[in-house]
Design a protein around this motif. Structure first.
Motif, short mmCIF file in Angstrom:
data_model
loop_
_atom_site.label_atom_id
_atom_site.label_comp_id
_atom_site.label_asym_id
_atom_site.label_seq_id
_atom_site.Cartn_x
_atom_site.Cartn_y
_atom_site.Cartn_z
N VAL A 280 0.86 -1.19 0.00
CA VAL A 280 0.00 0.00 0.00
C VAL A 280 0.89 1.23 0.00
O VAL A 280 1.97 1.23 0.59
CB VAL A 280 -0.95 0.00 1.21
CG1 VAL A 280 -2.01 -1.07 1.06
CG2 VAL A 280 -0.19 -0.23 2.53
N TRP A 281 0.40 2.31 -0.62
CA TRP A 281 1.31 3.40 -0.96
C TRP A 281 0.78 4.75 -0.53
O TRP A 281 -0.27 4.85 0.11
CB TRP A 281 1.58 3.36 -2.47
CG TRP A 281 2.30 2.10 -2.82
CD1 TRP A 281 1.75 0.89 -3.17
CD2 TRP A 281 3.71 1.87 -2.75
NE1 TRP A 281 2.72 -0.06 -3.35
CE2 TRP A 281 3.92 0.51 -3.10
CE3 TRP A 281 4.80 2.68 -2.46
CZ2 TRP A 281 5.20 -0.04 -3.15
CZ3 TRP A 281 6.07 2.13 -2.51
CH2 TRP A 281 6.26 0.78 -2.85
N TRP A 282 1.52 5.78 -0.86
CA TRP A 282 1.23 7.14 -0.43
C TRP A 282 0.69 7.94 -1.63
O TRP A 282 1.39 8.76 -2.21
CB TRP A 282 2.50 7.77 0.15
CG TRP A 282 2.97 7.03 1.38
CD1 TRP A 282 2.58 7.25 2.67
CD2 TRP A 282 3.91 5.95 1.42
NE1 TRP A 282 3.23 6.37 3.52
CE2 TRP A 282 4.05 5.56 2.79
CE3 TRP A 282 4.65 5.27 0.47
CZ2 TRP A 282 4.89 4.53 3.19
CZ3 TRP A 282 5.48 4.24 0.87
CH2 TRP A 282 5.60 3.89 2.22
N GLY A 283 -0.53 7.67 -2.00
CA GLY A 283 -1.14 8.32 -3.14
C GLY A 283 -1.32 7.36 -4.30
O GLY A 283 -1.18 6.14 -4.16
N ALA A 284 -1.66 7.91 -5.45
CA ALA A 284 -1.94 7.10 -6.64
C ALA A 284 -0.71 7.07 -7.55
O ALA A 284 0.09 8.00 -7.58
CB ALA A 284 -3.12 7.70 -7.40
N PRO A 285 -0.55 5.98 -8.32
CA PRO A 285 0.57 5.93 -9.27
C PRO A 285 0.40 6.97 -10.37
O PRO A 285 -0.72 7.32 -10.74
CB PRO A 285 0.48 4.50 -9.83
CG PRO A 285 -0.94 4.09 -9.61
CD PRO A 285 -1.38 4.76 -8.36
N ALA A 286 1.50 7.45 -10.88
CA ALA A 286 1.51 8.45 -11.95
C ALA A 286 2.85 8.36 -12.65
O ALA A 286 3.82 7.83 -12.10
CB ALA A 286 1.28 9.85 -11.38
N PRO A 287 2.93 8.87 -13.87
CA PRO A 287 4.23 8.87 -14.54
C PRO A 287 5.29 9.56 -13.69
O PRO A 287 5.09 10.67 -13.20
CB PRO A 287 3.95 9.67 -15.83
CG PRO A 287 2.49 9.46 -16.08
CD PRO A 287 1.86 9.41 -14.72
N GLY A 288 6.40 8.88 -13.49
CA GLY A 288 7.45 9.42 -12.65
C GLY A 288 7.23 9.21 -11.16
O GLY A 288 8.08 9.54 -10.35
N ARG A 289 6.07 8.66 -10.80
CA ARG A 289 5.78 8.39 -9.38
C ARG A 289 5.15 7.01 -9.24
O ARG A 289 4.08 6.84 -8.67
CB ARG A 289 4.86 9.47 -8.80
CG ARG A 289 4.89 9.52 -7.26
CD ARG A 289 4.15 10.73 -6.72
NE ARG A 289 4.29 10.82 -5.27
CZ ARG A 289 3.44 10.30 -4.39
NH1 ARG A 289 2.36 9.66 -4.82
NH2 ARG A 289 3.66 10.43 -3.10
N THR A 290 5.80 6.05 -9.83
CA THR A 290 5.37 4.66 -9.73
C THR A 290 6.57 3.82 -9.38
O THR A 290 7.51 3.74 -10.17
CB THR A 290 4.75 4.17 -11.06
OG1 THR A 290 3.65 5.00 -11.40
CG2 THR A 290 4.29 2.73 -10.94
N PRO A 291 6.64 3.25 -8.19
CA PRO A 291 5.59 3.23 -7.17
C PRO A 291 5.35 4.62 -6.56
O PRO A 291 6.28 5.44 -6.52
CB PRO A 291 6.12 2.26 -6.12
CG PRO A 291 7.61 2.29 -6.29
CD PRO A 291 7.83 2.49 -7.76
N PRO A 292 4.12 4.86 -6.09
CA PRO A 292 3.77 6.19 -5.58
C PRO A 292 4.30 6.47 -4.18
O PRO A 292 3.67 6.18 -3.18
CB PRO A 292 2.24 6.19 -5.62
CG PRO A 292 1.85 4.76 -5.57
CD PRO A 292 2.96 3.97 -6.18
N ALA A 293 5.48 7.03 -4.15
CA ALA A 293 6.13 7.40 -2.90
C ALA A 293 7.05 8.58 -3.17
O ALA A 293 7.41 8.84 -4.33
CB ALA A 293 6.92 6.23 -2.33
N ASP A 294 7.44 9.27 -2.13
CA ASP A 294 8.33 10.43 -2.27
C ASP A 294 9.79 10.06 -2.07
O ASP A 294 10.66 10.94 -2.13
CB ASP A 294 7.93 11.51 -1.26
CG ASP A 294 6.51 12.01 -1.48
OD1 ASP A 294 6.08 12.05 -2.65
OD2 ASP A 294 5.84 12.36 -0.49
N PHE A 295 10.05 8.79 -1.83
CA PHE A 295 11.42 8.31 -1.61
C PHE A 295 11.67 7.12 -2.53
O PHE A 295 10.73 6.38 -2.87
CB PHE A 295 11.62 7.91 -0.14
CG PHE A 295 11.50 9.09 0.80
CD1 PHE A 295 12.62 9.79 1.19
CD2 PHE A 295 10.25 9.50 1.26
CE1 PHE A 295 12.52 10.89 2.03
CE2 PHE A 295 10.13 10.59 2.10
CZ PHE A 295 11.26 11.29 2.49
#
Length: 347
Positions: A280-295
């Motif tokens: 489970v992740w921190w928000g929804a997947p998006a281009p450049g943010r998959t997996p959706p995390a800030d790290f």
């Protein structure tokens, strides 16, 4: 209508007393159309998952039963004929239940606890045995075992490990059952420690939220299963991760924000936590943010990353389809609904 999936036998029970207009907007449960409609062919079925927005809105406006995983406020507002909105899973966060007309009841369904629990135990085993790292090394031509490399750690068997379960709802209870069945000592914390234990669950001890530090310090693997709320957001943060044993693992199958992602990344990259499994992740997947995390969790070798799929067993959706069909039959026959989350004025 999607092609029916094969089913073993007709659903028992009498024919619906009152034909209903049923609209299904969830694409996943639509794949089980044959199971969902079996024995209920007297109703008018519309499968609108792939329909254009205007067409879907019109179908919802005419429906007496809406089967969905998402329902916007606009869609809920036009559902003037709805007598039942049946969510295709347990969560209600993406369904505007409060915007429905007073007559509409709401219901949900579950059946994801067993596959998620199996995922948890699989993850603990894979982390403990360094399965993914060993696979990558061997594929690259490196043969590393304790026989030729003294830095390779010995793995543990589950019956020498303690499993800490944070939250003891249906998922946490099933994790505890399976862990105990494989010989693990189990510990648990939950919001109401005095409540009766679920069937077949006998942890070494059960504490309240204030006992979380004790569970973290005493567990070799910790699984987080609590729902996300104001009280649980950031429940596992820097102080909590610092309490965990050297060599311990964390498995999160709850919601991403229950665990502080900055603290988790620091613990994993700094070596204070041996490994983690994140479904489970921190928000929804998006281009450049998959997996959706800030790290950059994907750069770490001691992490198992999965796309929120731990509950996606065939049996989950077959049984959910059965629950939904059963409630449609009950509504048509004037019988009480099951798994009610909102009582409509007609119920």
């Amino acid at each position: 209508m999607p092609a029916p999936d094969p089913v073993p036998a007709a659903r028992p029970g009498k024919r619906a007393a009152t034909p209903l207009r049923v609209v299904v907007t969830d694409p996943i449960i639509s794949r089980f159309a044959g199971r969902l409609t079996r024995g209920l062919d007297g109703h008018e079925w519309t499968f609108a998952a792939a329909a254009a927005a205007a067409e879907r809105l019109a179908a919802i406006a005419a429906a007496e039963v809406v089967v969905c995983s998402h329902l916007s406020e606009q869609e809920a507002a036009v559902a003037a004929s709805a007598r039942l909105v049946h969510v295709t899973g347990a969560g209600l966060g993406r369904v505007a239940i409060s915007a429905l007309p007073a007559a509409a009841a709401g219901a949900n369904t579950f059946h994801h606890a067993r596959p998620i629990a199996e995922h948890v135990l699989m993850s603990v085993l894979a982390l403990n045995r360094r399965l993914l790292a060993s696979d990558r090394q061997l594929r690259s031509g490196s043969w590393r075992t304790i026989a030729n490399d003294s830095s390779v750690p010995l793995h543990r068997t589950l019956d020498t490990m303690t499993l800490g379960v944070v939250g003891l709802g249906s998922i946490g209870a099933e994790v505890a059952r399976l862990g105990a069945g494989l010989g693990m000592e189990t510990l648990a914390v939950r919001s109401r420690p005095e409540a009766p234990l679920p069937d077949g669950v006998r942890p070494g001890w059960v504490g309240g939220t204030a006992d979380l530090p004790r569970l973290l310090a005493g567990s070799d693997a910790v699984v987080v299963t609590v729902p996300l709320s104001a009280a649980t957001e950031g429940l596992i943060g820097p102080a909590e991760l610092a309490l965990m044993k050297p060599g311990a693992f964390l498995v999160n199958v709850a919601r991403g924000p229950v665990v502080d992602q900055a603290a988790l990344y620091a613990a994993l990259s700094g070596g204070s936590l041996a490994g983690a499994a994140i479904d489970v992740w921190w928000g929804a997947p998006a281009p450049g943010r998959t997996p959706p995390a800030d790290f950059p969790f994907a750069e770490l070798e001691n992490v198992i990353l999965t796309p929120h799929y731990s509950g996606h067993a065939r049996s989950t959706f077959e049984r959910r389809a059965d629950d939904i069909a059963g409630n449609i039959a009950r509504l048509a026959e004037g019988r009480p609904l099951l798994n009610v989350v909102r009582s409509g004025s007609q119920q």
